[in-house]
Design a protein around this motif. Structure first.
Motif, PDB file in Angstrom:
ATOM      1  N   THR A 197       3.802   7.821  10.910  1.00  0.00           N
ATOM      2  CA  THR A 197       3.640   8.173  12.319  1.00  0.00           C
ATOM      3  C   THR A 197       2.452   9.117  12.470  1.00  0.00           C
ATOM      4  O   THR A 197       1.963   9.696  11.500  1.00  0.00           O
ATOM      5  CB  THR A 197       4.893   8.887  12.865  1.00  0.00           C
ATOM      6  N   VAL A 198       2.013   9.272  13.705  1.00  0.00           N
ATOM      7  CA  VAL A 198       0.903  10.193  13.983  1.00  0.00           C
ATOM      8  C   VAL A 198       1.252  11.598  13.519  1.00  0.00           C
ATOM      9  O   VAL A 198       0.474  12.261  12.824  1.00  0.00           O
ATOM     10  CB  VAL A 198       0.571  10.183  15.494  1.00  0.00           C
TER      11      VAL A 198
ATOM     12  N   ASP B 244       0.400   4.182   7.449  1.00  0.00           N
ATOM     13  CA  ASP B 244       0.681   2.902   8.104  1.00  0.00           C
ATOM     14  C   ASP B 244       2.155   2.893   8.468  1.00  0.00           C
ATOM     15  O   ASP B 244       2.990   3.440   7.729  1.00  0.00           O
ATOM     16  CB  ASP B 244       0.363   1.734   7.164  1.00  0.00           C
ATOM     17  N   ASP B 245       2.500   2.283   9.600  1.00  0.00           N
ATOM     18  CA  ASP B 245       3.888   2.319  10.032  1.00  0.00           C
ATOM     19  C   ASP B 245       4.729   1.184   9.460  1.00  0.00           C
ATOM     20  O   ASP B 245       5.909   1.065   9.802  1.00  0.00           O
ATOM     21  CB  ASP B 245       3.978   2.320  11.567  1.00  0.00           C
TER      22      ASP B 245
ATOM     23  N   SER C 286      -7.159  -1.694   9.268  1.00  0.00           N
ATOM     24  CA  SER C 286      -6.306  -2.241  10.315  1.00  0.00           C
ATOM     25  C   SER C 286      -6.346  -3.756  10.352  1.00  0.00           C
ATOM     26  O   SER C 286      -7.323  -4.378   9.922  1.00  0.00           O
ATOM     27  CB  SER C 286      -6.753  -1.688  11.673  1.00  0.00           C
TER      28      SER C 286
ATOM     29  N   ASP D 231      -4.210   3.462   9.333  1.00  0.00           N
ATOM     30  CA  ASP D 231      -4.014   2.390  10.296  1.00  0.00           C
ATOM     31  C   ASP D 231      -4.434   2.891  11.678  1.00  0.00           C
ATOM     32  O   ASP D 231      -4.330   4.081  11.982  1.00  0.00           O
ATOM     33  CB  ASP D 231      -2.538   1.965  10.305  1.00  0.00           C
TER      34      ASP D 231
ATOM     35  N   GLY E 112      -2.706   7.122  18.311  1.00  0.00           N
ATOM     36  CA  GLY E 112      -2.818   6.385  17.061  1.00  0.00           C
ATOM     37  C   GLY E 112      -3.689   7.068  16.016  1.00  0.00           C
ATOM     38  O   GLY E 112      -3.730   8.293  15.902  1.00  0.00           O
ATOM     39  N   GLY E 113      -4.408   6.246  15.257  1.00  0.00           N
ATOM     40  CA  GLY E 113      -5.243   6.761  14.177  1.00  0.00           C
ATOM     41  C   GLY E 113      -6.312   7.732  14.652  1.00  0.00           C
ATOM     42  O   GLY E 113      -6.626   8.716  13.971  1.00  0.00           O
TER      43      GLY E 113
ATOM     44  N   ASP F 189     -10.639  -0.870  19.334  1.00  0.00           N
ATOM     45  CA  ASP F 189     -10.008  -0.192  18.204  1.00  0.00           C
ATOM     46  C   ASP F 189     -11.046   0.359  17.241  1.00  0.00           C
ATOM     47  O   ASP F 189     -10.931   1.481  16.741  1.00  0.00           O
ATOM     48  CB  ASP F 189      -9.078  -1.164  17.462  1.00  0.00           C
TER      49      ASP F 189
ATOM     50  N   HIS G 201      -3.207   1.670  14.724  1.00  0.00           N
ATOM     51  CA  HIS G 201      -2.076   1.730  15.657  1.00  0.00           C
ATOM     52  C   HIS G 201      -0.875   2.363  14.974  1.00  0.00           C
ATOM     53  O   HIS G 201      -0.323   1.805  14.025  1.00  0.00           O
ATOM     54  CB  HIS G 201      -1.734   0.326  16.148  1.00  0.00           C
ATOM     55  N   LEU G 202      -0.498   3.536  15.450  1.00  0.00           N
ATOM     56  CA  LEU G 202       0.620   4.281  14.873  1.00  0.00           C
ATOM     57  C   LEU G 202       1.516   4.809  15.985  1.00  0.00           C
ATOM     58  O   LEU G 202       1.022   5.208  17.052  1.00  0.00           O
ATOM     59  CB  LEU G 202       0.109   5.465  14.048  1.00  0.00           C
TER      60      LEU G 202
END
Length: 236
Positions: free
Chosen positions: A54-55, A29-30, A104, A73, A83-84, A111, A75-76
């Motif tokens: 981060t990814v 998770d960011d 998330s 998560d 993202g994920g 998503d 969204h990364l």
């Protein structure tokens, strides 16, 4: 834990002996506050091997640490912007025993569908408690597919039925009793045995018996396969 750049994975992994004492997970998770809060709220038998924000860091951490479950998560930052879902696609081939549970704040259909298509075995929202996340992680590790019940429709919409499926489904459902069909639908939606028992006003042990019968009659080997089977036939 040693200090580290929050955009990078946490290299501080538990020892193999410690990991064997519980379920090894990686938190991705960011937001550092969320990672810290989740780590503190997870059950004692969940062993956090590390963190990533981060990814790119997540992919590297999955490959290096080989966790059983990644709490991921959607969204990364980083990578190619995927993202994920990008994490799953890039890391999964190098970590064959690792499973991914999307966690998330978003409950948007796009998503949900993107990470499920990429290979996530479940999707729950961040409104879940630490105990609920821990239970979801354990269920995913055991081969189940876990979704917040109200998200099941998004997943269903993503998987259309194939030609000739209606006749096949009717024949297959004829093998099940009315009660077994009720149990099958709830289990496929991600309900726990206890939740099914409460919904149908029957004992949890009875639910377990029905699930065993359903899997046997449909020639399936796990709850994850049951969910995929039900989704493909638009039974949810």
């Amino acid at each position: 834990m040693t200090n580290h750049d929050p955009s990078q994975s946490d290299p501080a992994a538990t020892t193999p002996a410690a990991a064997s004492a519980g379920l090894p997970v990686l938190i991705v998770d960011d937001h550092s506050i969320f990672r810290s809060g989740l780590r503190a709220e997870l059950d004692a038998n969940i062993v956090v091997l590390g963190e990533a924000a981060t990814v790119d860091a997540a992919i590297a951490s999955v490959i290096k640490l080989q966790p059983r479950v990644v709490l991921l998560d959607v969204h990364l930052p980083g990578g190619r912007g995927g993202g994920g879902a990008e994490v799953i696609r890039e890391a999964a081939p190098h970590a064959p025993h690792t499973l991914f549970l999307a966690l998330s704040v978003s409950d948007a259909a796009d998503d949900v569908v993107s990470v499920i298509r990429a290979g996530a075995r479940g999707y729950i929202t961040k409104s879940a408690s630490g105990a609920e996340v821990s239970e979801a992680a354990r269920r995913v590790a055991e081969g189940d597919a876990v979704f917040s019940p109200r998200l099941a429709g998004f997943v269903l919409d993503a998987f259309g039925a194939v030609a000739g499926e209606t006749a096949e489904t009717t024949e297959e459902l004829d093998r099940l009793s009315a009660r077994e069909t009720e149990v099958m639908r709830l289990i496929a939606r991600g309900y726990s045995y206890k939740e099914v028992a409460s919904t149908l006003f029957i004992a949890a042990k009875t639910v377990e018996t029905h699930v065993s019968a359903v899997l046997r009659k449909l020639q399936l080997s796990s709850r994850h396969e049951l969910t995929a089977w039900a989704l493909a036939r638009k039974l949810l």
